[in-house]
Design a protein around this motif. Structure first.
Motif, short mmCIF file in Angstrom:
data_model
loop_
_atom_site.label_atom_id
_atom_site.label_comp_id
_atom_site.label_asym_id
_atom_site.label_seq_id
_atom_site.Cartn_x
_atom_site.Cartn_y
_atom_site.Cartn_z
N GLY A 19 0.80 -1.29 -0.05
CA GLY A 19 0.03 -0.16 -0.03
C GLY A 19 0.88 1.37 -0.08
N ASP A 20 1.92 1.19 0.70
CA ASP A 20 2.92 2.26 0.96
C ASP A 20 3.43 2.69 -0.49
OD1 ASP A 20 2.42 2.65 3.54
OD2 ASP A 20 4.15 2.05 4.28
N ALA A 21 4.06 1.68 -1.05
CA ALA A 21 4.45 1.80 -2.57
C ALA A 21 3.46 2.28 -3.42
CB ALA A 21 5.06 0.48 -2.98
N LEU A 22 2.42 2.06 -3.66
CA LEU A 22 1.15 2.20 -4.51
C LEU A 22 0.71 3.61 -4.00
CD1 LEU A 22 -0.71 -1.06 -4.32
CD2 LEU A 22 0.09 0.03 -6.45
N PHE A 23 0.82 4.18 -3.00
CA PHE A 23 0.24 5.49 -2.67
C PHE A 23 1.52 6.53 -3.05
CE2 PHE A 23 -2.83 3.97 0.48
CZ PHE A 23 -3.96 4.41 -0.24
N VAL A 24 2.66 6.16 -2.87
CA VAL A 24 3.77 7.06 -3.12
C VAL A 24 4.03 7.20 -4.66
CG1 VAL A 24 6.29 6.86 -3.38
CG2 VAL A 24 5.29 6.72 -0.94
N PHE A 25 3.82 6.02 -5.37
CA PHE A 25 3.76 6.17 -6.82
C PHE A 25 2.40 6.94 -7.39
CE2 PHE A 25 7.32 2.93 -6.65
CZ PHE A 25 8.05 3.43 -7.77
N GLY A 26 1.56 6.67 -6.76
CA GLY A 26 0.20 7.67 -7.05
C GLY A 26 0.62 9.02 -7.21
N PHE A 27 1.09 9.46 -6.10
CA PHE A 27 1.52 11.02 -5.93
C PHE A 27 2.55 11.50 -6.88
CE2 PHE A 27 -1.34 10.45 -2.26
CZ PHE A 27 -1.53 12.04 -1.85
N PHE A 28 3.52 10.47 -7.08
CA PHE A 28 4.60 10.65 -8.05
C PHE A 28 3.75 11.06 -9.53
CE2 PHE A 28 6.90 9.02 -11.76
CZ PHE A 28 8.00 9.78 -11.62
N PHE A 29 2.89 10.31 -9.93
CA PHE A 29 2.32 10.26 -11.22
C PHE A 29 1.33 11.79 -11.02
CE2 PHE A 29 2.78 5.68 -11.52
CZ PHE A 29 3.76 5.92 -12.73
N TYR A 30 0.61 11.91 -9.92
CA TYR A 30 0.06 13.36 -9.87
C TYR A 30 0.89 14.33 -10.04
CZ TYR A 30 -3.84 10.69 -7.32
OH TYR A 30 -4.58 9.72 -7.04
N GLY A 31 2.04 14.41 -9.49
CA GLY A 31 3.03 15.46 -9.71
C GLY A 31 3.53 15.36 -11.19
N GLN A 32 3.79 14.35 -11.74
CA GLN A 32 4.15 14.21 -13.39
C GLN A 32 2.89 14.74 -14.01
OE1 GLN A 32 7.28 13.51 -13.91
NE2 GLN A 32 6.69 14.25 -16.10
N ALA A 33 1.82 14.46 -13.83
CA ALA A 33 0.49 14.67 -14.45
C ALA A 33 0.59 16.52 -14.50
CB ALA A 33 -0.73 14.22 -13.80
N LEU A 34 0.68 17.07 -13.41
CA LEU A 34 0.73 18.49 -13.27
C LEU A 34 1.92 19.15 -14.33
CD1 LEU A 34 0.24 19.03 -9.45
CD2 LEU A 34 -1.43 19.73 -11.43
N LEU A 35 3.06 18.54 -14.17
CA LEU A 35 4.04 19.21 -15.06
C LEU A 35 3.74 18.82 -16.46
CD1 LEU A 35 7.24 17.39 -13.12
CD2 LEU A 35 6.48 19.79 -12.88
N THR A 36 3.18 17.79 -16.75
CA THR A 36 2.96 17.60 -18.10
C THR A 36 1.92 18.50 -18.79
OG1 THR A 36 3.60 15.08 -17.89
CG2 THR A 36 2.18 15.70 -19.99
N HIS A 37 0.77 18.57 -17.97
CA HIS A 37 -0.34 19.41 -18.19
C HIS A 37 0.39 21.01 -18.45
CE1 HIS A 37 -4.37 20.81 -18.32
NE2 HIS A 37 -3.98 21.84 -17.53
N PHE A 38 1.18 21.73 -17.63
CA PHE A 38 1.75 22.88 -17.95
C PHE A 38 2.72 23.23 -18.48
CE2 PHE A 38 -1.11 23.16 -14.01
CZ PHE A 38 -1.67 24.14 -14.43
N GLY A 39 3.34 21.84 -19.03
CA GLY A 39 4.67 21.76 -19.87
C GLY A 39 5.86 22.41 -19.10
N VAL A 40 5.90 21.85 -17.94
CA VAL A 40 7.09 22.43 -17.10
C VAL A 40 8.03 21.25 -16.94
CG1 VAL A 40 7.77 23.09 -14.95
CG2 VAL A 40 5.72 24.06 -16.00
#
Length: 401
Positions: A63-84
């Motif tokens: 569960g810990d690993a899945l949540f951490v990777f989930g938040f990693f992908f959230y952060g990557q989604a923000l970066l990709t959306h804004f082109g940063v």
């Protein structure tokens, strides 16, 4: 607790459904949707780990690993959306270090409190660091709502960190997690803020798609300038605002058909693109340029007078006429002609001004081309204009001296 047990099963189903929606959107070319889908997918699987499906240590670590990777992908989604761009290596090193320490806390110490504290801190960092890099890029309302929703997720996660002792209670037993206040709190808050984040991400992406379609409808793909529809929208007054006023410059490339016939349409497109670039880099801030069609362009100069517009047009004309086209396989000079007209009164309209500037353009063509004609019958070659400006400057200096 039965209601919470039901919610514990409902939450991962909701998250996995949202994940499927975003992954479907990704198939339509929305790059950020892939990472949103992976993020919600990891989170949904992570919530499944709160159910008694196996040994407590294995469930906690998974569960810990899945949540951490989930938040990693959230952060990557923000970066990709804004082109940063944000260093990927640093975030991966953070995850690698976290997994090592977390494994020791889970399998070595069985320390529930420290495990949850570390998980929340790393999760907040993995979305918070990218979030700090995109805040300045959020200009549209939908993008600002997305940033606000992501910020609330970070705040909610850090709030749990501050209240970890109260939420976990007096036990460090991993098997006691499902019965802790923390388990109930994370299900309730993650459910609420997860839905908010998903809605904000979806809304922001839909708005971005709509803006892209609108841009495609209003921008000429060859030159990057407005088309006629885009020009009308750009000069359309805001509600209650004053109508646009200023000077109109209409220009086209001389003998352009000969360029196409002799050197081919590909070479002609390069000439048009180069002329558009010359216009775009020459006009001042606040001016608007558009390609009306073929080789004809219009420049709208707000709050300018005829003399200023004439100087600008002459500058573009001289630079364009002096270009060397041999790198494009063109072994001849290519020139352009210009017509300049001013909006005459408050009740004047854009099309009438364009028509008058177009008439001046025809006069320039009739007078030999490679020329600027200003409304009122005033036209000069670039050399004559430079001489006049130098004479005026000399006279001004003499008067001041």
């Amino acid at each position: 607790m039965e209601a919470f047990d039901s919610f514990a099963l409902t939450l991962p189903i909701m998250a996995l459904t949202v994940s499927a929606v975003f992954l479907a959107l990704w198939r339509f070319g929305l790059k950020a949707a892939l990472f949103w889908g992976l993020g919600f997918g990891c989170s949904g699987l992570g919530f499944l780990m709160s159910l008694p499906l196996g040994p407590a240590e294995a469930i906690a670590m998974s569960g810990d690993a899945l949540f951490v990777f989930g938040f990693f992908f959230y952060g990557q989604a923000l970066l990709t959306h804004f082109g940063v761009d944000y260093p990927l290596r640093h975030r991966l090193l953070l995850i690698g270090g976290y997994l090592g320490v977390d494994a020791y806390l889970v399998f070595g110490l069985g320390d529930l409190r420290s495990e949850l504290l570390l998980n929340d801190l790393v999760a907040a960092l993995l979305i918070g660091l990218p979030l700090s890099g995109v805040v300045q890029k959020a200009h549209a309302t939908a993008d600002r709502l997305l940033v606000a929703a992501a910020s609330m997720v970070v705040i909610e996660t850090l709030t749990r960190v501050a209240a970890i002792n109260y939420l976990v209670g007096g036990t460090d037993d991993l098997a006691a997690f499902a019965e802790s206040v923390y388990a109930v709190a994370i299900q309730l808050t993650a459910g609420c803020f997860g839905v908010l984040l998903a809605a904000a991400a979806f809304g922001s992406m839909v708005m971005r798609v709509m803006l892209n379609y609108r841009r495609a409808a209003e921008i000429d793909p060859l030159t990057g300038l407005y088309n006629r529809r885009g020009l009308d929208q750009a000069l359309k007054p805001a509600q209650g605002g004053a109508a646009w006023s200023g000077v109109i410059v209409v220009t086209d490339i001389d003998h352009f058909k000969q360029v196409n016939d002799r050197y081919g349409h590909a070479a002609g497109d390069m000439v048009i693109a180069a002329f558009a670039l010359e216009i775009r880099t020459s006009i001042p801030a606040g001016a608007v340029a558009a390609r009306l069609g073929g080789e004809e362009f219009v420049i709208c100069l707000p709050a300018a007078n005829l003399a200023e517009a004439g100087v600008l047009a002459h500058g573009i004309r001289l630079r364009f006429a002096g270009r060397d086209w041999r790198q494009f396989g063109i072994d001849r000079q290519i020139t352009a002609s210009f017509g300049v007209a001013k909006m005459q009164a408050e009740n004047d309209n854009l099309q009438a001004a364009i028509d008058r500037a177009d008439q001046c353009l025809y006069e320039a063509k009739g007078a030999g081309r490679n020329m600027v004609v200003v409304e009122g019958g005033v036209f000069e070659t670039g050399e004559a204009l430079v001489a006049d400006l130098q004479a005026a400057l000399t006279a001004l200096k003499s008067a001041q001296g």
